[in-house]
Motif scaffolding. Structure first.
Motif, PDB file in Angstrom:
ATOM      1  N   ARG A  65      33.974  62.582  29.804  1.00  0.00           N
ATOM      2  CA  ARG A  65      32.641  61.978  29.847  1.00  0.00           C
ATOM      3  C   ARG A  65      31.559  63.035  29.971  1.00  0.00           C
ATOM      4  NH1 ARG A  65      32.361  56.729  33.799  1.00  0.00           N
ATOM      5  NH2 ARG A  65      33.841  55.489  32.622  1.00  0.00           N
ATOM      6  N   THR A  67      27.598  62.798  30.951  1.00  0.00           N
ATOM      7  CA  THR A  67      26.630  61.823  31.442  1.00  0.00           C
ATOM      8  C   THR A  67      25.189  62.284  31.195  1.00  0.00           C
ATOM      9  OG1 THR A  67      26.897  62.898  33.587  1.00  0.00           O
ATOM     10  CG2 THR A  67      28.132  60.870  33.230  1.00  0.00           C
ATOM     11  N   TRP A 367      27.913  58.785  28.421  1.00  0.00           N
ATOM     12  CA  TRP A 367      27.724  57.745  29.437  1.00  0.00           C
ATOM     13  C   TRP A 367      26.375  57.912  30.103  1.00  0.00           C
ATOM     14  CZ3 TRP A 367      30.819  53.564  30.660  1.00  0.00           C
ATOM     15  CH2 TRP A 367      32.064  53.528  29.997  1.00  0.00           C
ATOM     16  N   ARG A 369      24.144  57.521  33.337  1.00  0.00           N
ATOM     17  CA  ARG A 369      24.432  57.459  34.774  1.00  0.00           C
ATOM     18  C   ARG A 369      23.148  57.210  35.543  1.00  0.00           C
ATOM     19  NH1 ARG A 369      22.068  61.962  37.054  1.00  0.00           N
ATOM     20  NH2 ARG A 369      21.942  63.767  35.668  1.00  0.00           N
ATOM     21  N   PHE A 376      27.659  53.905  36.145  1.00  0.00           N
ATOM     22  CA  PHE A 376      27.741  54.411  34.774  1.00  0.00           C
ATOM     23  C   PHE A 376      27.679  53.246  33.796  1.00  0.00           C
ATOM     24  CE2 PHE A 376      29.797  57.248  37.706  1.00  0.00           C
ATOM     25  CZ  PHE A 376      29.313  58.490  37.345  1.00  0.00           C
ATOM     26  N   SER A 378      27.717  52.319  29.358  1.00  0.00           N
ATOM     27  CA  SER A 378      27.906  52.855  28.016  1.00  0.00           C
ATOM     28  C   SER A 378      26.596  52.792  27.235  1.00  0.00           C
ATOM     29  CB  SER A 378      28.966  52.044  27.283  1.00  0.00           C
ATOM     30  OG  SER A 378      28.914  52.371  25.916  1.00  0.00           O
TER      31      SER A 378
END
Ligand SMILES: C[S@@+](CC[C@H](N)C(=O)[O-])C[C@H]1O[C@@H](n2cnc3c(N)ncnc32)[C@H](O)[C@@H]1O
Ligand SMILES: Nc1c(NC[C@H](O)[C@H](O)[C@H](O)CO)[nH]c(=O)[nH]c1=O
Ligand SMILES: N[C@@H](Cc1ccc(O)cc1)C(=O)O
Ligand code: SF4
Length: 386
Positions: A65, A67, A367, A369, A376, A378
């Protein structure tokens, strides 16, 4: 001891000395200051080894991931009396382009940000001499009253030091008042290099390294988390990065309050420091990679998130650091004045879609955040984005 790394990179090309240091880190042992200094001086195959180890550590600790936040930056004034030689943003009060935003202006900017989907405002500004002593607190109150769910990430230790001074409160009482007003977290800027010998060359009037540390520790103690930063590519040497990171690691050992580490590459163009020939013209790509990788390895078990600053490095070079230990792309920002005024060429705004694209291009999972890395989402299911 932290978790050993299972999928270890091939270090066949790495020198024995550096391979041994990297192996210690891969085995889950804390990297010593002495060893970190050696890593800070690597080049060629040894630097490739450091980067490969950082990438493996990133992959096993935080996964694939990458973020980012949907946020807006608000620099509420450019008037500042501190006179940091590396700053291209600050103005005297009488300058033609000096500005000072009212609380209403800030609420209007927050409204725009909220409507575009942003959930953080990052507020920092110059230090203005004649400001209402309670203004820092009033800005937080005003924004929170209108937008109670907007996270306010605001005020560097330099601004907190100043706010405490002009209100006559202790740092602890002042931070508690900011928190009660709705402050959510603190940017760990004003850190530069946490060594007074370097600070004297950059900005003799700025708060000392010890004072920075005291304010950050107090913030963490009252329950305000912060980021941590390091500005590099000016007058400092590789050993100074390690000294700085060691101070941060020791703070984190005691408080656990840092959410992330953000290396900030110096933007030199419109700065006094560079014009008078006292600094390098920012960092090389090699140094960007080295610092992100060193941070991943040195902070392993202490600070999980290493953020790239796309405003400083640009999204392309920043993306390369995603393969050298970094796992966070920062925020959309929407507006940015500090790097822009110093001459940065990368603009002040990247949409959530643009950031998503860069992360995909780097072969990772985007992602969204929140500021504290607690929630989190999408980017593929969110409809609006700044
Ligand atoms: C501009 S200040 C704003 C808050 C407050 N005035 C202060 O200095 O803490 C925030 C941070 O931006 C970074 N910064 C300022 N000028 C920069 C430059 N030319 N290149 C890179 N980073 C810079 C420094 O790390 C500085 O502490
Ligand atoms: N606001 C600036 C950032 N980064 C802020 C982050 O996007 C965000 O506030 C943080 O992720 C909180 O966790 N970086 C810059 O280089 N310049 C900014 O103005
Ligand atoms: N990235 C920093 C904030 C920051 C703001 C402005 C800068 O010029 C640099 C950094 C943080 O999240 O804490
Ligand atoms: S870095 Fe901050 S304190 Fe220093 S001159 Fe710029 S705005 Fe002022």
């Amino acid at each position: 001891m932290t978790q050993p790394i299972i999928h270890q990179p091939n270090l066949a090309e790495t020198s024995t000395e550096v391979r041994n240091i990297l192996q210690t880190a891969l085995d889950g042992k804390e990297v010593s200051v002495e060893d970190a200094r050696k890593l800070a001086h690597t080049s060629g195959a040894d630097l490739d080894g450091l980067v490969a180890v950082a990438d493996a550590m990133r992959s096993e600790t935080v996964g694939e991931r990458v973020t980012f936040t949907l946020n807006r930056n608000i620099n509420f004034t450019n008037v500042c009396f501190v006179g940091c030689k590396f700053c291209g943003f600050s103005r005297t009060k009488t300058a033609k382009d000096a500005y000072f935003l009212s609380v209403e202006d800030m609420v209007a900017k927050t409204k725009e940000a909220w409507e575009l989907g942003a959930r953080e405002v990052c507020i920092q500004g110059g230090l203005e001499e004649t400001m209402d002593p309670w203004h820092y607190i009033r800005m937080v109150e005003g924004i929170k009253e209108a937008y109670p769910d907007m996270h306010i990430h605001a005020y560097s230790p330099m601004e907190i030091d100043y706010g405490a001074e002009i209100t006559g409160l202790s740092v602890r009482d002042y931070l508690q008042k900011l928190k009660a007003a709705g402050l959510g977290s603190v940017p760990g800027t004003a850190a530069e290099i946490l060594d007074d010998r370097i600070r004297g060359q950059l900005s003799p009037v700025k708060l000392t390294a010890d004072r920075w540390e005291e304010i950050i520790r107090t913030a963490h103690e009252v329950g305000l988390r912060s980021t941590s930063t390091m500005m590099y590519g000016h007058v400092e040497e590789p050993d100074d990065w390690v000294y700085h990171m060691e101070r941060l690691r020791n703070i984190q050992r005691d408080t656990g309050g840092f959410t992330e580490f953000v290396p900030l590459g110096f933007i030199h163009y419109n700065t006094h420091l560079f014009r008078i020939g006292k600094s390098r013209p920012g960092a090389s790509m090699e140094d960007h990679l080295k610092i992100h990788a060193l941070a991943r390895v040195f902070f392993h078990g202490f600070i999980e998130n290493i953020q790239i600053s796309w405003v400083k490095m640009g999204p392309e070079e920043g993306s390369k650091c995603l393969h050298a230990g970094a796992n966070d792309f920062g925020g959309t920002l929407m507006e940015e004045n500090i790097s822009k005024e110093a001459g940065s060429k990368y603009g002040e705004y990247l949409s959530g879609e643009a950031i998503t694209h860069y992360i995909e291009q780097a072969g990772r999972e985007p992602w969204i955040r929140d500021t504290l890395y607690e929630n989190f989402a999408s980017p593929y299911v969110t409809t609006t984005s700044p």
